[in-house]
Write an enzyme that holds these catalytic residues in place. Structure first.
Site, PDB file in Angstrom:
ATOM      1  N   GLU A   1       0.821  -1.213   0.000  1.00  8.53           N
ATOM      2  CA  GLU A   1       0.000   0.000   0.000  1.00  8.53           C
ATOM      3  C   GLU A   1       0.853   1.260   0.000  1.00  8.53           C
ATOM      4  O   GLU A   1       0.681   2.159   0.815  1.00  8.53           O
ATOM      5  CB  GLU A   1      -0.968  -0.007   1.184  1.00  8.53           C
ATOM      6  CG  GLU A   1      -2.011  -1.101   1.090  1.00  8.53           C
ATOM      7  CD  GLU A   1      -3.067  -1.057   2.192  1.00  8.53           C
ATOM      8  OE1 GLU A   1      -4.172  -1.554   1.971  1.00  8.53           O
ATOM      9  OE2 GLU A   1      -2.749  -0.541   3.281  1.00  8.53           O
TER      10      GLU A   1
ATOM     11  N   GLU B   1      -5.825  -7.928  -1.224  1.00  8.70           N
ATOM     12  CA  GLU B   1      -6.509  -7.694   0.053  1.00  8.70           C
ATOM     13  C   GLU B   1      -7.947  -7.301  -0.239  1.00  8.70           C
ATOM     14  O   GLU B   1      -8.202  -6.455  -1.097  1.00  8.70           O
ATOM     15  CB  GLU B   1      -5.852  -6.585   0.878  1.00  8.70           C
ATOM     16  CG  GLU B   1      -4.536  -6.943   1.512  1.00  8.70           C
ATOM     17  CD  GLU B   1      -4.027  -5.853   2.455  1.00  8.70           C
ATOM     18  OE1 GLU B   1      -4.873  -5.126   3.049  1.00  8.70           O
ATOM     19  OE2 GLU B   1      -2.805  -5.718   2.589  1.00  8.70           O
TER      20      GLU B   1
END
Length: 478
Positions: free
Chosen positions: A176, A376
């Site tokens: 991320e 995710e």
């Protein structure tokens, strides 16, 4: 006949700092996550410079994969996992990040994990840096603001690339990474919080430091990708971004432009550099608006060009609406934006939007035309053990079913989707709140917010459901 490719990579995702535990075993050093206390939805976790006696630091034990890896991998294999997303704790290999020689005990632990995965023909998908920057690098260099971190990261990657050749094929450089475009990312990702002591969401907002740190992360990523391509041609190198689907709040053209600006800054800025090997045309406008002046060396542009990723991966949890008016951020929308009146939300205020995942997949693939993977996605919920001793999480099954249907729709739209690893396939510590009450897994771990629990594992109803989904390659979702 399944719509998904025959070699579709079904699995689940974890991260060392939220799962592994054993925070100081065999010489491991402290990471930023080891300096984070527990918290809750109403009282977020804190970062402390010094460890406070009597304060719970949940990442220290987490859900103890370190001592349960054989049991956990056996559970993953029982579900039929093809891929197991995990991360390596940088400080388990180099305690401060600055050592010349790695810790053999740390390297051996991951050898054991990869060997166990191989026993079940499960492919590891390894995130090299997942919210566990060595705290010593924060103290000395203010994290990634220091260009020196590039060489330390490169040395770390040289070590693990060589050690695990033949055992790991798929690598992601930073988790991320675009969280660094937000103030919250200064703690979790860029490490630009030297001297900060306080709640996660009150981390100082210093765009100059964060964007300079991001530049150094881009260079580090590109350099190690080039290394892998040249020395380990079997390796497949990816990036990892949050994809925060957003919509204009209204059809007012000003809202449309505001949403475009948000999408560029949040969703495209980092991945444009990773995939295209250069800063996008709108980067200067972002910098100017924030008062940012990126310090670059003459060789930097060439480094970025030479280290482009092979595939794109992302996390997807929620969507929001963007308005040109004053910020209308809703409860739980940690990256900003207003709630969408057409959507329901989780217990933590995260809006549930499967269609937004299909939209995201199409936008990403249309833009880059390289293989895509959702690494995710999941529902954080308050799971309760029923009187029959089971966890009946039909709400999680419903959530995941809708998102898998959205992925199948995207494949029908033409997206080259290579795999899916729902987040926290086994219960882990929440990254945003530091609590255990926010559970994601197919497997329940007996661990609670006060630090108690015997760490025993038990299957939730969603375990058997996901097992059938994998066995049918996504055909059987009911």
């Amino acid at each position: 006949m399944s719509i998904l490719r025959k070699d579709f990579l079904w699995g689940g995702a974890t991260a060392a700092n939220q799962y592994e535990g054993a925070w100081d075993v065999d010489g491991k050093g402290a990471s930023i996550s080891d300096h984070c206390t527990n918290g809750s939805h109403t009282s977020p976790k804190r970062v402390t410079i010094n460890f406070e006696e009597g304060t719970l630091y949940p990442s220290r034990e987490a859900t103890d994969f370190y001592h349960h890896y054989k049991e956990d991998i056996a559970l993953a294999a029982e579900m039929g996992f093809k891929v197991f997303r995990m991360s390596i704790n940088w400080t388990r290999i180099f305690p401060t990040g600055m050592e010349d020689k790695p810790l053999e005990a740390g390297l051996k632990f991951y050898d054991n994990v990869f060997d166990e995965l191989k026993k079940y023909n499960i492919e590891p998908l390894v995130t090299i840096s997942h919210y566990e920057m060595p705290y010593a690098l924060i103290e000395k260099y203010n994290g990634w603001e220091g260009r020196e971190c590039i060489n330390y990261f490169y040395h770390y990657c040289e070590t693990i690339f060589e050690r695990y050749k033949g055992k790991v094929k798929y690598w992601l450089t930073f988790n991320e990474i675009n969280s660094g475009t937000q103030a919250i990312g200064s703690v979790l990702s860029t490490g630009t919080v030297k001297g900060f002591d306080g709640p996660l969401y009150e981390a100082p907002d210093k765009p100059q430091e964060r964007y300079q740190a991001l530049h150094h992360q881009f260079l580090a990523s590109a350099r190690v990708i080039k290394l892998a391509h040249e020395k380990y041609p079997d390796y497949k190198m990816g990036n990892m971004c949050i994809f925060a689907t957003s919509y204009p709040m209204t059809c007012n053209p000003e809202d449309v432009l505001a949403n475009q600006e948000f999408m560029r800054k949040m969703n495209w800025y980092c991945s444009d550099v990773h995939v295209r090997g250069k800063y996008p045309s709108y980067a200067k406008k972002i910098w100017d608006k924030l008062g940012v002046n990126i310090k670059m060396e003459p060789e930097d542009e060439d480094i970025l060009k030479e280290g482009k990723v092979d595939f794109y991966t992302f996390s997807y949890y929620m969507s929001s609406c963007i308005s040109a008016q004053a910020d209308k951020s809703g409860d739980g929308n940690i990256i900003g934006g207003a709630p969408n009146p057409y959507l329901e939300a989780s217990d933590w205020g995260w809006q549930i939007d499967p269609t937004g995942l299909r939209y995201a997949l199409n936008e990403i693939y249309d833009r880059y035309e390289i293989p895509v993977m959702v690494v995710e996605n999941g529902l954080g919920a308050r799971d309760e053990i029923s009187e029959d001793g089971k966890i009946h999480d039909s709400y999680r099954i419903d959530y995941l079913k809708k998102h898998i249907k959205a992925m199948i729709g995207a494949v029908q739209d033409g997206v080259d989707l290579m795999g899916y690893t729902p987040w926290g396939w086994i219960d882990v510590v929440s990254a945003s709140t530091g609590e255990m009450a926010k559970r994601y897994g197919f497997v329940y771990v007996d661990k609670y917010d006060d630090g108690t629990g015997d760490l025993s594992r038990r299957k939730k109803d969603s375990f058997e459901w996901y097992k059938k989904v994998i066995a049918s390659n996504g055909d059987e979702l009911e």
